[in-house]
Motif scaffolding. Structure first.
Motif, mmCIF file in Angstrom:
data_model
loop_
_atom_site.group_PDB
_atom_site.id
_atom_site.type_symbol
_atom_site.label_atom_id
_atom_site.label_comp_id
_atom_site.label_asym_id
_atom_site.label_seq_id
_atom_site.Cartn_x
_atom_site.Cartn_y
_atom_site.Cartn_z
ATOM 1 N N ASP A 19 0.827 -1.208 0.000
ATOM 2 C CA ASP A 19 0.000 0.000 0.000
ATOM 3 C C ASP A 19 0.862 1.258 0.000
ATOM 4 N N TRP A 22 2.313 1.576 -3.471
ATOM 5 C CA TRP A 22 1.297 2.119 -4.382
ATOM 6 C C TRP A 22 1.142 3.629 -4.176
ATOM 7 N N LYS A 25 4.138 5.422 -5.633
ATOM 8 C CA LYS A 25 4.049 5.380 -7.090
ATOM 9 C C LYS A 25 3.007 6.370 -7.597
ATOM 10 N N GLU A 26 1.861 6.405 -6.955
ATOM 11 C CA GLU A 26 0.796 7.317 -7.376
ATOM 12 C C GLU A 26 1.181 8.780 -7.159
ATOM 13 N N ARG A 39 -3.756 -0.309 -10.518
ATOM 14 C CA ARG A 39 -3.509 -0.872 -9.184
ATOM 15 C C ARG A 39 -3.425 -2.399 -9.215
ATOM 16 N N PHE A 42 -0.117 -3.460 -10.717
ATOM 17 C CA PHE A 42 0.970 -3.109 -9.805
ATOM 18 C C PHE A 42 1.021 -4.076 -8.620
ATOM 19 N N THR A 43 -0.135 -4.290 -7.985
ATOM 20 C CA THR A 43 -0.193 -5.146 -6.799
ATOM 21 C C THR A 43 0.213 -6.575 -7.123
#
Length: 157
Positions: A19, A22, A25-26, A39, A42-43
């Motif tokens: 998390d 993420w 990255k975002e 997402r 990526f996950t």
């Protein structure tokens, strides 16, 4: 920036820090228009890879998500931590653990291209339409001119 930055490895199958990765990255995507993965993609990729992390007081400040063959899926360092060698160290860790190091970089991401070239990566080819949004990428490989050894010696591995 605190001097309390520690390294950590997340093994495949583990989603620790996913998390935070993420979110980082975002944040970079929103500020710089790069790292545009969905997402779910990526996950899934994060969970299947080995992730080398730098943490400051349990907050993720940089990471490299890497496949078993030394391919770097994602490399991100928080903007306020750039210029302190964290990206270079992450690549050095990967280089120390793999016979070859490769990645893709968006052809328009000049910061990433400059970073990788500075470390000795060489463009192997251009891949048209590589990204989901139709963007092109360069496939890069860390040169075999001894830089891997220099990087690993410099980083103390």
């Amino acid at each position: 920036m605190s001097v309390n930055v520690e390294s950590y490895v997340v093994e495949p199958g583990d989603d620790e820090y996913v998390d935070q990765a993420w979110d980082l990255k975002e944040r970079i995507n929103n500020e710089e228009g790069v790292l545009k993965q969905r997402r779910g993609f990526f996950t899934d990729a994060y969970r299947r890879s080995t992730v080398y992390c730098y943490l400051e007081d349990d907050d993720l400040v940089g990471f490299a998500s890497t496949r078993r063959d030394g391919y770097i899926l994602f490399l991100a360092v928080a903007p306020e931590f750039r210029g302190h060698g964290f990206g270079k160290r992450l690549v050095a860790i990967v280089a120390d653990r793999h016979a070859s190091v490769t990645c893709h970089a968006r052809t328009t991401n000049q910061n990433a291209l400059d970073f990788y070239r500075h470390l000795g990566f060489e463009v192997q080819r251009r891949v048209t339409g590589y990204y989901e949004d139709g963007g092109d990428a360069y496939y890069l490989r860390l040169g075999e001119d001894g830089l891997r050894e220099k990087l690993t010696r410099f980083m103390g591995f």
